[in-house]
Design a protein around this motif. Structure first.
Motif, mmCIF file in Angstrom:
data_model
loop_
_atom_site.group_PDB
_atom_site.id
_atom_site.type_symbol
_atom_site.label_atom_id
_atom_site.label_comp_id
_atom_site.label_asym_id
_atom_site.label_seq_id
_atom_site.Cartn_x
_atom_site.Cartn_y
_atom_site.Cartn_z
ATOM 1 N N SER A 116 18.847 4.950 66.133
ATOM 2 C CA SER A 116 18.986 6.199 66.885
ATOM 3 C C SER A 116 18.296 6.068 68.243
ATOM 4 O O SER A 116 17.448 5.197 68.456
ATOM 5 N N GLU A 117 18.665 6.954 69.141
ATOM 6 C CA GLU A 117 18.055 6.952 70.468
ATOM 7 C C GLU A 117 16.554 7.237 70.378
ATOM 8 O O GLU A 117 15.771 6.676 71.154
ATOM 9 N N THR A 118 16.156 8.056 69.421
ATOM 10 C CA THR A 118 14.734 8.357 69.239
ATOM 11 C C THR A 118 13.969 7.110 68.821
ATOM 12 O O THR A 118 12.861 6.845 69.332
ATOM 13 N N VAL A 178 17.491 -3.366 74.042
ATOM 14 C CA VAL A 178 16.399 -3.173 73.092
ATOM 15 C C VAL A 178 16.883 -3.416 71.666
ATOM 16 O O VAL A 178 16.131 -3.936 70.831
ATOM 17 N N CYS A 179 18.131 -3.072 71.387
ATOM 18 C CA CYS A 179 18.655 -3.179 70.022
ATOM 19 C C CYS A 179 19.072 -4.593 69.635
ATOM 20 O O CYS A 179 19.362 -4.847 68.459
ATOM 21 N N VAL A 219 8.892 -7.181 72.773
ATOM 22 C CA VAL A 219 8.045 -6.469 71.804
ATOM 23 C C VAL A 219 8.790 -5.263 71.243
ATOM 24 O O VAL A 219 8.752 -4.990 70.033
ATOM 25 N N ALA A 220 9.473 -4.521 72.118
ATOM 26 C CA ALA A 220 10.250 -3.366 71.663
ATOM 27 C C ALA A 220 11.320 -3.797 70.668
ATOM 28 O O ALA A 220 11.561 -3.122 69.666
ATOM 29 N N ARG A 221 11.977 -4.933 70.911
ATOM 30 C CA ARG A 221 12.967 -5.439 69.971
ATOM 31 C C ARG A 221 12.325 -5.755 68.618
ATOM 32 O O ARG A 221 12.876 -5.438 67.560
ATOM 33 N N ILE A 222 11.167 -6.402 68.670
ATOM 34 C CA ILE A 222 10.481 -6.776 67.437
ATOM 35 C C ILE A 222 10.113 -5.532 66.635
ATOM 36 O O ILE A 222 10.318 -5.473 65.417
ATOM 37 N N ALA A 232 11.081 5.290 71.008
ATOM 38 C CA ALA A 232 9.755 5.085 70.431
ATOM 39 C C ALA A 232 9.332 3.624 70.546
ATOM 40 O O ALA A 232 8.168 3.321 70.855
ATOM 41 N N ALA A 233 10.270 2.708 70.299
ATOM 42 C CA ALA A 233 9.951 1.284 70.408
ATOM 43 C C ALA A 233 9.587 0.912 71.839
ATOM 44 O O ALA A 233 8.635 0.147 72.070
#
Length: 659
Positions: free
Chosen positions: A507-509, A497-498, A551-554, A513-514
Motif C-alpha cells: 500500500s501507499e502507506t 521502493v517496491c 534501506v527503504a526497499r529492505i 512509512a518505509a
C-alpha cells in the motif's frame, strides 16, 4: 544490483538427460534465419499474423492484375495517338481523352489506391511482428535465470561470443529486419502473380516470328520469356556478388556504430568524473578512435553502394528500353504485329522485367536484412546457450556449484567453497571450508581490497561463474542483495521502493512509512512521479540517498537473508549508523552478511555492536570468528553449537534476554 533472487539452481542433483537438455525459452525457435522468419506465424498470435498476410497477398495479386490492365490501356492510348488522323476514326479526340483518362484512373488505382492500402496493411504487420519479437526477447533476457547477466559472459572458446550492443540488436536490427522481410516477401509474391497474369497475356497475344516459324504462333512469347530468362539471371548474379560485400560491410558498420554509441552512453554516465579529473582530452581521443572505425567502414560501404547504384541504372535502361522492345520488333517490321500489339507487348514485358528484377532492386535491402537477422539470431543463440549457466561456464573453466535448502533454523551454510577465474587449471583465489550463518546473525566480511569479499557474496547468490562448493539456503527465506552502486530505472518513486516486487504488492502507506524510516521522508509526496524537475530519479538522488532508498526497499521487503556489498560506501559515519539501525529496528531475525571498507564494523549510538561475527579473508582463506567480547554468553553458545532438532535455541535466547 538489488533484489537479486535466490539462484535458480536449487536442486544439486540432475540426471544426465536433464543436464544435456536446455529448457525452452521464448526465442528457442529463432536461432536460425528461417526459424526467426517464421516464428511469429506459428506463435500464439498466428491468427493475427496470417490474417494480415492474406490481406497483403490479396492486394499484391490485385496489384499485379491491375498492372496488366494498365499495360493494355497504354497500348490502346498509343494506338489512339497513332490513328488520330485516320479517316476511319470518327471521334479521335473523344477516343484519345477516354483512353488517357482510363490510363490515369488505372494508374491512380494501382499506385495510390491498391498500393497505398497494401502499404498500410504491411506497415501494420511490421508493427505487430516487431512488437511480438521485442516482447519475446525481453522475456527471454529478463527471466529468473538472470539470462541477461550470463549472456554477457560468453567468449569465442564457448562457441557463443558475448553479444555486443544488445540494445541495438533488439531495437534497430529487429525493426529493420522485420520491415525488410515483409518488403521482400511482397516482392516474391509480386513476381509470382506477375508471371502468371502477364505470361498468360503474352501467350494469348503472341504471333509468329520470321525465321522462327517452327515456334508457330508462340514466337514472340518464347522470345520474350527467353529474353527475361537470359538477362535477369546474369544481372542477378552480379547483384548477389555486390550484395554480399554490402552485407559484410553492413555488419561491420553496425558493430562500429554500436561501440561508438555505447561509449557515448557510458561517458554521459561518468560525465562528472571526467570533468573532475579533467579527462576531456583522453575522452576525446577515445571518441576519435572509435569514430575513425565508423568512417573507414562507411567509406568502403559508400563505394560499394555507388557501384551498385550504377549497375542498377544500367540494368534498368537495358531492360526497359532495349530488352523489353526487342522480342516483338521483328514481327512488327514484317507487319505481323501492329503498333498497338507491339507497344502492349513491350509494356507487358517491361512490367515482367520490373517484377522479375525485384531481387536486383532490393539486393541492398537483402544484404541489410541478412545482416540484421544475423545480429538477432546471434542474440537468440547467446540466450539459449546460458539456460544452464553451470554447463555454460564449464566450457571455459571449472564450475561446480551446488545449491540446496535446509530447515531455516540452521540458517545459511557454505561447504568446501573454492572460487577461481576462467581456465580449467586456474588456481583458486579464495577458499572456505565450512561457514555457517545462523538466523538473525550479523556477519562482517573483512580483508584487503581484491581478496575476494564481493566474489564470495556473488558466489552465494549464483552470480560468480567459476569454482566449486555447496551453498545451502534456509528453506522458504527470501534474500536481498544490495550493492555499492545503485542504478535506478526510469519508473515512479513508489515502484523504485517496491523493487524487486510490484508497486501493487504494498500500500501507499507502507511505502511512505518505509521511506520515512530510511530517512527519505521529504520525498513521500512524490511517490507517483517518475521524475522531478525534468530529471529522472537516478539523476535527482545523490549516492547516499540512493543507498537510503535501498534501506527503504529492505524494510518493505523484510528479507530473511541480506547481503550488503559495500552498500554504505556513499554514507558518512552517522549515515552508516542510521543505515544499520534502521535494518536492526525493522527487520527482526534477518541474517546479514556485509562487506565494508572499514577495518571494524560500526556500532550503534549506544555503543552496542550491530555485528555478531566476522569472516576474515587472508592469504586466500576465509575463516570465521565471533566478536566474543561484545557477545552475551547465551548468544555465543548458540552461534558456536548446532541447535538440537527438538529445540529452537534462538527462541530460548530471546526468552532469556527478555528475563
Amino acid at each position: 544490483m538489488t533484489g537479486v533472487g535466490r539462484p535458480q539452481r536449487t536442486v544439486p542433483e540432475q540426471t544426465s538427460s536433464e543436464a544435456k537438455t536446455s529448457p525452452l525459452t521464448p526465442v528457442s525457435s529463432m536461432r536460425t534465419f528461417w526459424g526467426l522468419m517464421r516464428a511469429y506465424w506459428f506463435s500464439d498470435r498466428w491468427k493475427e499474423a496470417w490474417t494480415l498476410t492474406l490481406v497483403i497477398a490479396a492486394l499484391t495479386t490485385l496489384l499485379s492484375k491491375t498492372g496488366v490492365w494498365l499495360a493494355l490501356m497504354l497500348g490502346e492510348l498509343t494506338n489512339s495517338v497513332n490513328f488520330y488522323h485516320d479517316a476511319a476514326n470518327t471521334a479521335p479526340l473523344r477516343t484519345l481523352l477516354t483512353n488517357a483518362g482510363l490510363v490515369i484512373v488505372l494508374f491512380v488505382l494501382k499506385d495510390a489506391g491498391i498500393a497505398g492500402a497494401r502499404s498500410l496493411v504491411s506497415a501494420t504487420l511490421h508493427r505487430k511482428w516487431r512488437g511480438w519479437l521485442n516482447s519475446q526477447f525481453n522475456e527471454a533476457l529478463l527471466d529468473g535465470n538472470h539470462t541477461h547477466f550470463h549472456a554477457q559472459h560468453g567468449s569465442p572458446s564457448t562457441g557463443t561470443a558475448a553479444p555486443d550492443n544488445i540494445d541495438q540488436r533488439i531495437q534497430e536490427s529487429m525493426k529493420a529486419m522485420t520491415g525488410g522481410a515483409i518488403g521482400l516477401a511482397m516482392g516474391v509474391l509480386g513476381v509470382a502473380t506477375s508471371l502468371y497474369f502477364i505470361g498468360e497475356n503474352l501467350i494469348q497475344s503472341s504471333v509468329e516470328v520470321t525465321g522462327l516459324e517452327f515456334l508457330g504462333g508462340y514466337g514472340t512469347a518464347v522470345l520474350s520469356l527467353l529474353a527475361i530468362a537470359t538477362y535477369v539471371p546474369i544481372n542477378t548474379w552480379i547483384a548477389v556478388k555486390l550484395g554480399k560485400a554490402l552485407e559484410r560491410l553492413n555488419v561491420r558498420l553496425q558493430q562500429a556504430e554500436g561501440s561508438y554509441r555505447g561509449e557515448l552512453t557510458t561517458f554521459l554516465r561518468r560525465s562528472f568524473h571526467v570533468a573532475a579529473s579533467r579527462g576531456e582530452d583522453v575522452q576525446k581521443t577515445m571518441h576519435n578512435r572509435l569514430y575513425s572505425d565508423i568512417d573507414r567502414t562507411w567509406a568502403r560501404f559508400n563505394i560499394v553502394t555507388v557501384c551498385y547504384a550504377s549497375f542498377e541504372a544500367i540494368h534498368n535502361f537495358m531492360g526497359f528500353r532495349i530488352i523489353a522492345y526487342a522480342p516483338g520488333l521483328v514481327s512488327f517490321i514484317h507487319n505481323k504485329l501492329d503498333l498497338k500489339g507491339y507497344v502492349t507487348g513491350a509494356e507487358m514485358l517491361n512490367q515482367l522485367i520490373g517484377q522479375c528484377s525485384w531481387l536486383i532492386r532490393v539486393m541492398p535491402d537483402i544484404a541489410t536484412l541478412r545482416a540484421n537477422a544475423q545480429r538477432v539470431t546471434e542474440l537468440a543463440n547467446a540466450i539459449e546457450s546460458v539456460q544452464q549457466p553451470q554447463e555454460f561456464y564449464q566450457q571455459t573453466g571449472r564450475s561446480d556449484f551446488s545449491y540446496a535448502t535446509q530447515n531455516p533454523v540452521f540458517g545459511l551454510t557454505i561447504q568446501k567453497l573454492e572460487l577461481a577465474h576462467q581456465g580449467e587449471d586456474a588456481t583458486p583465489f579464495l577458499s572456505a571450508a565450512n561457514l555457517r550463518f545462523r538466523r538473525g546473525e550479523w556477519t562482517f566480511l573483512k580483508g584487503e581490497s581484491g581478496c575476494g569479499k564481493t566474489s564470495l557474496i556473488k558466489a552465494i547468490n549464483g552470480l560468480w561463474p567459476y569454482g566449486r562448493g555447496t551453498i545451502v539456503f534456509p528453506e522458504g527465506v527470501t534474500n536481498f542483495y544490495a550493492a555499492q552502486e545503485v542504478k535506478l530505472q526510469q519508473v515512479s518513486l513508489r515502484q523504485l521502493v517496491c523493487l524487486p516486487g510490484s508497486e501493487n504488492d504494498h500500500s501507499e502507506t507502507q511505502v511512505a512509512a518505509a521511506l520515512h524510516k530510511a530517512g527519505l521522508g521529504d520525498f513521500i509526496e512524490h511517490l507517483a512521479d517518475e521524475s522531478r524537475e525534468g530529471k529522472i530519479w537516478d539523476q535527482v538522488l545523490s549516492g547516499g540517498q540512493k543507498q537510503k532508498l535501498v534501506v527503504a526497499r529492505i524494510i518493505l521487503q523484510q528479507p530473511g537473508l541480506l547481503f550488503l556489498d559495500e552498500a554504505t560506501g556513499a554514507l558518512d559515519p552517522e549515515g552508516k549508523i542510521a543505515f544499520h539501525q534502521a535494518i536492526k529496528d525493522n527487520c527482526p531475525n534477518v541474517t546479514v552478511i556485509s562487506v565494508m571498507h572499514e577495518a571494524v564494523p560500526p556500532r550503534s549510538l549506544a555503543g552496542e555492536e550491530f555485528y555478531h561475527s566476522v569472516v576474515a579473508i587472508a592469504d586466500g582463506v576465509a575463516t570465521k570468528k565471533l566478536l566474543a567480547p561484545s557477545l552475551p554468553r547465551e548468544l555465543t553458545t548458540i552461534l558456536t553449537q548446532p541447535p538440537r532438532p527438538t529445540e529452537d535455541k534462538w527462541l530460548r535466547f530471546r526468552r532469556l534476554k527478555q528475563k
